[in-house]
Design a protein around this motif. Structure first.
Motif, PDB file in Angstrom:
ATOM      1  N   LEU A   1       0.809  -1.213   0.000  1.00 39.62           N
ATOM      2  CA  LEU A   1       0.000   0.000   0.000  1.00 39.62           C
ATOM      3  C   LEU A   1       0.844   1.266   0.000  1.00 39.62           C
ATOM      4  CD1 LEU A   1      -2.766  -1.003   2.570  1.00 39.62           C
ATOM      5  CD2 LEU A   1      -2.935  -0.999   0.083  1.00 39.62           C
ATOM      6  N   THR A   2       0.408   2.236  -0.776  1.00 39.91           N
ATOM      7  CA  THR A   2       1.021   3.566  -0.760  1.00 39.91           C
ATOM      8  C   THR A   2       0.343   4.411   0.315  1.00 39.91           C
ATOM      9  OG1 THR A   2      -0.551   4.468  -2.370  1.00 39.91           O
ATOM     10  CG2 THR A   2       1.426   3.384  -3.245  1.00 39.91           C
ATOM     11  N   LEU A   3       0.885   5.585   0.576  1.00 43.18           N
ATOM     12  CA  LEU A   3       0.306   6.478   1.581  1.00 43.18           C
ATOM     13  C   LEU A   3      -1.129   6.857   1.207  1.00 43.18           C
ATOM     14  CD1 LEU A   3       0.479   8.274   4.082  1.00 43.18           C
ATOM     15  CD2 LEU A   3       1.523  10.047   2.644  1.00 43.18           C
ATOM     16  N   ARG A   4      -1.363   7.161  -0.069  1.00 45.65           N
ATOM     17  CA  ARG A   4      -2.718   7.526  -0.497  1.00 45.65           C
ATOM     18  C   ARG A   4      -3.686   6.369  -0.266  1.00 45.65           C
ATOM     19  NH1 ARG A   4      -5.282   6.234  -4.995  1.00 45.65           N
ATOM     20  NH2 ARG A   4      -3.342   5.487  -5.934  1.00 45.65           N
ATOM     21  N   GLU A   5      -3.248   5.149  -0.522  1.00 42.22           N
ATOM     22  CA  GLU A   5      -4.127   3.997  -0.330  1.00 42.22           C
ATOM     23  C   GLU A   5      -4.392   3.729   1.152  1.00 42.22           C
ATOM     24  OE1 GLU A   5      -2.821   1.695  -4.464  1.00 42.22           O
ATOM     25  OE2 GLU A   5      -1.756   1.317  -2.579  1.00 42.22           O
ATOM     26  N   TRP A   6      -3.394   3.986   1.996  1.00 41.81           N
ATOM     27  CA  TRP A   6      -3.642   3.919   3.443  1.00 41.81           C
ATOM     28  C   TRP A   6      -4.725   4.925   3.839  1.00 41.81           C
ATOM     29  CZ3 TRP A   6      -2.205   0.495   7.057  1.00 41.81           C
ATOM     30  CH2 TRP A   6      -1.117  -0.341   6.810  1.00 41.81           C
ATOM     31  N   LEU A   7      -4.666   6.131   3.280  1.00 44.41           N
ATOM     32  CA  LEU A   7      -5.658   7.156   3.596  1.00 44.41           C
ATOM     33  C   LEU A   7      -7.057   6.750   3.143  1.00 44.41           C
ATOM     34  CD1 LEU A   7      -3.685  10.414   2.664  1.00 44.41           C
ATOM     35  CD2 LEU A   7      -4.237   9.560   4.957  1.00 44.41           C
ATOM     36  N   VAL A   8      -7.132   5.956   2.094  1.00 41.35           N
ATOM     37  CA  VAL A   8      -8.423   5.458   1.623  1.00 41.35           C
ATOM     38  C   VAL A   8      -8.961   4.377   2.552  1.00 41.35           C
ATOM     39  CG1 VAL A   8      -9.560   4.132  -0.212  1.00 41.35           C
ATOM     40  CG2 VAL A   8      -8.052   6.029  -0.802  1.00 41.35           C
ATOM     41  N   LEU A   9      -8.118   3.430   2.909  1.00 34.55           N
ATOM     42  CA  LEU A   9      -8.585   2.208   3.566  1.00 34.55           C
ATOM     43  C   LEU A   9      -8.736   2.327   5.080  1.00 34.55           C
ATOM     44  CD1 LEU A   9      -6.473  -0.351   1.511  1.00 34.55           C
ATOM     45  CD2 LEU A   9      -8.916   0.110   1.294  1.00 34.55           C
ATOM     46  N   VAL A  10      -7.859   3.084   5.732  1.00 30.42           N
ATOM     47  CA  VAL A  10      -7.912   3.143   7.201  1.00 30.42           C
ATOM     48  C   VAL A  10      -9.238   3.707   7.712  1.00 30.42           C
ATOM     49  CG1 VAL A  10      -6.907   4.246   9.234  1.00 30.42           C
ATOM     50  CG2 VAL A  10      -5.427   3.135   7.563  1.00 30.42           C
ATOM     51  N   PRO A  11      -9.739   4.857   7.199  1.00 32.78           N
ATOM     52  CA  PRO A  11     -11.026   5.348   7.717  1.00 32.78           C
ATOM     53  C   PRO A  11     -12.170   4.356   7.496  1.00 32.78           C
ATOM     54  CG  PRO A  11      -9.919   7.045   6.431  1.00 32.78           C
ATOM     55  CD  PRO A  11      -9.163   5.786   6.207  1.00 32.78           C
ATOM     56  N   MET A  12     -12.169   3.672   6.361  1.00 31.93           N
ATOM     57  CA  MET A  12     -13.226   2.696   6.107  1.00 31.93           C
ATOM     58  C   MET A  12     -13.109   1.510   7.059  1.00 31.93           C
ATOM     59  SD  MET A  12     -13.134   2.812   1.930  1.00 31.93           S
ATOM     60  CE  MET A  12     -14.804   2.290   1.631  1.00 31.93           C
ATOM     61  N   ALA A  13     -11.876   1.071   7.323  1.00 30.85           N
ATOM     62  CA  ALA A  13     -11.681  -0.045   8.247  1.00 30.85           C
ATOM     63  C   ALA A  13     -12.108   0.332   9.667  1.00 30.85           C
ATOM     64  CB  ALA A  13     -10.216  -0.474   8.238  1.00 30.85           C
ATOM     65  N   VAL A  14     -11.800   1.548  10.075  1.00 27.10           N
ATOM     66  CA  VAL A  14     -12.213   2.012  11.408  1.00 27.10           C
ATOM     67  C   VAL A  14     -13.736   1.990  11.529  1.00 27.10           C
ATOM     68  CG1 VAL A  14     -12.283   4.013  12.939  1.00 27.10           C
ATOM     69  CG2 VAL A  14     -10.135   3.380  11.817  1.00 27.10           C
ATOM     70  N   LEU A  15     -14.426   2.468  10.497  1.00 28.30           N
ATOM     71  CA  LEU A  15     -15.883   2.456  10.517  1.00 28.30           C
ATOM     72  C   LEU A  15     -16.438   1.036  10.532  1.00 28.30           C
ATOM     73  CD1 LEU A  15     -16.753   5.349   8.035  1.00 28.30           C
ATOM     74  CD2 LEU A  15     -17.128   5.315  10.504  1.00 28.30           C
ATOM     75  N   VAL A  16     -15.799   0.135   9.797  1.00 25.07           N
ATOM     76  CA  VAL A  16     -16.251  -1.257   9.767  1.00 25.07           C
ATOM     77  C   VAL A  16     -16.212  -1.863  11.172  1.00 25.07           C
ATOM     78  CG1 VAL A  16     -15.536  -3.580   9.041  1.00 25.07           C
ATOM     79  CG2 VAL A  16     -15.772  -1.764   7.350  1.00 25.07           C
ATOM     80  N   VAL A  17     -15.145  -1.590  11.902  1.00 23.73           N
ATOM     81  CA  VAL A  17     -15.024  -2.136  13.257  1.00 23.73           C
ATOM     82  C   VAL A  17     -15.941  -1.391  14.222  1.00 23.73           C
ATOM     83  CG1 VAL A  17     -13.439  -2.530  15.177  1.00 23.73           C
ATOM     84  CG2 VAL A  17     -12.665  -2.905  12.822  1.00 23.73           C
ATOM     85  N   TRP A  18     -15.953  -0.066  14.131  1.00 29.54           N
ATOM     86  CA  TRP A  18     -16.761   0.735  15.060  1.00 29.54           C
ATOM     87  C   TRP A  18     -18.250   0.407  14.920  1.00 29.54           C
ATOM     88  CZ3 TRP A  18     -19.386   5.758  13.781  1.00 29.54           C
ATOM     89  CH2 TRP A  18     -20.043   6.281  14.891  1.00 29.54           C
TER      90      TRP A  18
END
Length: 495
Positions: free
Chosen positions: A454-471
């Motif tokens: 993953l690149t930095l931009r892809e981390w920025l895409v995936l991390v917020p979505m993953a946080v919401l999935v768990v939350w």
């Protein structure tokens, strides 16, 4: 109708629509300045998301009223008004729209073909979606409903992949046909209401008070339902969706699965059900039957796919079948579960489509028979892929599970046979999702490909979505509280 918000009377709802339109206009005027277009689109969508969050935090308790409400006379000769409103249901859809459009811009950052026009269309699409989720005048609703169609047609047809023109035309014809039938039904309802009351109005609240015969109500309901069934899509009106997803660019797939499909379900909740309450009650068993058929038909279709993008597309049809089943149960718990599942599905499936685009960029393929072994060389990407796949199949503790279990519990209370049959859909979901995970992540690599993680931009895409999935899997209570009052208003105000 007064707003329950503590905010001053600033036209926040209009800002959510016209800010993306302004951004789109500026993007078009920048012509060939690609970098400026990207940053402008990102700044615009982030601002819209920030405003949406601001409205959420200041919404308070609707207690049956609108959280936010705007009403201005527009074309008084024909009874057309500029009326927007947000309750808990529409606020949730607005939040989802604003969030996923930020994601759509980020995953489209490498786009190098007609860049200003591409990002302009993304923002026009956002404006249309916002309008659909907030419009309370039926002409305004129909206008925004059609606005959504145009940018998606071009996003697929110009920036799509193989067979893009065929897929774009099929999408356009299916949705336009349903929209025209809805327009005929809307005009008929408008004329009937005017003849009865002497007041010709397109306001949803006025049209809800029209006295219709059983035959009139049945035909008009069918007209509206057809448009919403095509957009959802319900079987047998679903065949356009896998083709559209297969050909669409990454942002188009995120918007299709995460947002456009939700407008069909939202149209049923906001428009069709309140306008035609008597025939709706009689139609619920038929709606449940169609939903159950869709769950299993699409699940089997997903299991048979080797293209992972088509597999995820069919899974969306199956998930939306469960959403419709919850609405057919006509139960508070089931409705809360259905709307929550709409939201979480947008996040989990949006994440999967984003990951599929990343995988294709690195491997040059989406075919399960040519993939395998990604975990060995791309562990971070693979971990996110596994997380979103498990969330999509309904693993407890992740986002989709909460909505699915609430749908099944609520449905079981009133229609236990429906719920028992739908339970087997969860088994099918596990089958096709685990097949996809096995084929993509593990085993031996079947071809040589780029192992960049993953690149930095892809981390920025995936991390917020993953946080919401768990939350949302662990603590969905804030959303359920937001939904309780408006859901009770809809299902409690009908026979």
């Amino acid at each position: 109708m007064m707003t329950a918000s503590a905010l001053p009377q600033f036209p926040w709802l209009s800002v959510l629509i016209f800010l993306p339109l302004a951004g789109a206009l500026i993007c078009v005027l920048t012509r060939e300045r690609a970098d400026e277009s990207r940053w402008l689109a990102l700044a615009t969508t982030v601002t819209v998301f920030g405003i949406s969050l601001y409205l959420w935090f200041h919404a308070g308790d609707s207690s049956g009223a609108w959280l936010y409400y705007e009403d201005v006379d527009w074309i008084s000769r024909f009874g057309i008004r500029y009326t927007l409103g947000l309750d808990g249901i529409s606020l949730l859809m607005v939040l989802l729209t604003a969030f996923l459009q930020v994601i759509a811009v980020l995953i489209s950052w490498p786009q190098d073909k007609h860049v200003p026009l591409f990002f302009a269309l993304l923002m026009v699409l956002e404006a249309g979606l916002m309008g659909v989720f907030m419009a309370l005048d039926m002409v305004l609703f129909y206008l925004f409903w059609e606005v959504m169609l145009i940018p998606m047609f071009f996003l697929i047809g110009v920036w799509g992949h193989e067979r893009r023109r065929y897929a774009a035309l099929k999408f356009f014809l299916y949705t336009l046909a349903g929209s025209l039938v809805m327009l005929i039904a809307l005009i008929a309802l408008y004329l009937i209401h005017g003849e009865q009351t002497g007041l010709y109005s397109f306001a949803l609240s006025d049209l809800m008070r029209t006295d219709l015969s059983t035959t009139q109500e049945a035909w008009l309901f069918a007209g509206f339902l057809l448009a919403f069934a095509v957009k959802t899509p319900l079987v047998p009106f679903h065949t356009w969706l896998p083709d559209a997803h297969t050909s669409a660019p990454a942002a188009g797939s995120v918007d299709l699965a995460g947002l456009l499909l939700k407008t069909g379900v939202y149209g049923m909740i906001r428009v069709a059900f309140p306008l035609f309450p008597t025939v709706v009650q009689k139609s619920l068993p038929l709606l449940a039957l169609v939903a159950l058929i869709g769950i299993f038909h699409a699940a089997w279709g997903a299991y048979r796919q080797t293209d992972i993008k088509r597999l995820v597309a069919y899974s969306s049809i199956s998930h939306l079948g469960l959403v419709i089943l919850g609405l057919a149960a006509w139960d508070l718990t089931a409705w809360q579960g259905s709307i929550l599942l709409m939201t979480t599905h947008g996040i989990t499936t949006g994440g999967l489509f984003a990951l599929v685009a990343m995988i294709r960029q690195r491997t040059g393929t989406r075919d399960l028979t040519e993939l395998g072994g990604l975990w060995q060389c791309m562990p971070n990407l693979s971990a996110f892929f596994l997380l979103f796949a498990l969330a999509s199949l309904g693993l407890p503790g992740l986002a989709n599970f909460t909505g699915e279990i609430l749908v099944l519990i609520g449905t079981f209370q009133s229609h236990p046979i429906w719920a028992a049959i739908a339970m087997f859909g969860v088994v099918f979901a596990a089958a096709y999702m685990l097949k996809m995970v096995q084929g993509v992540l593990w085993g031996e690599s079947k071809r040589t490909f780029d192992c960049e993680d993953l690149t930095l931009r892809e981390w920025l895409v995936l991390v917020p979505m993953a946080v919401l999935v768990v939350w949302l899997g662990l603590y969905p209570l804030p959303l359920l509280k937001l939904l309780e009052s408006p859901v009770l208003t809809v299902i409690g105000g009908m026979p």
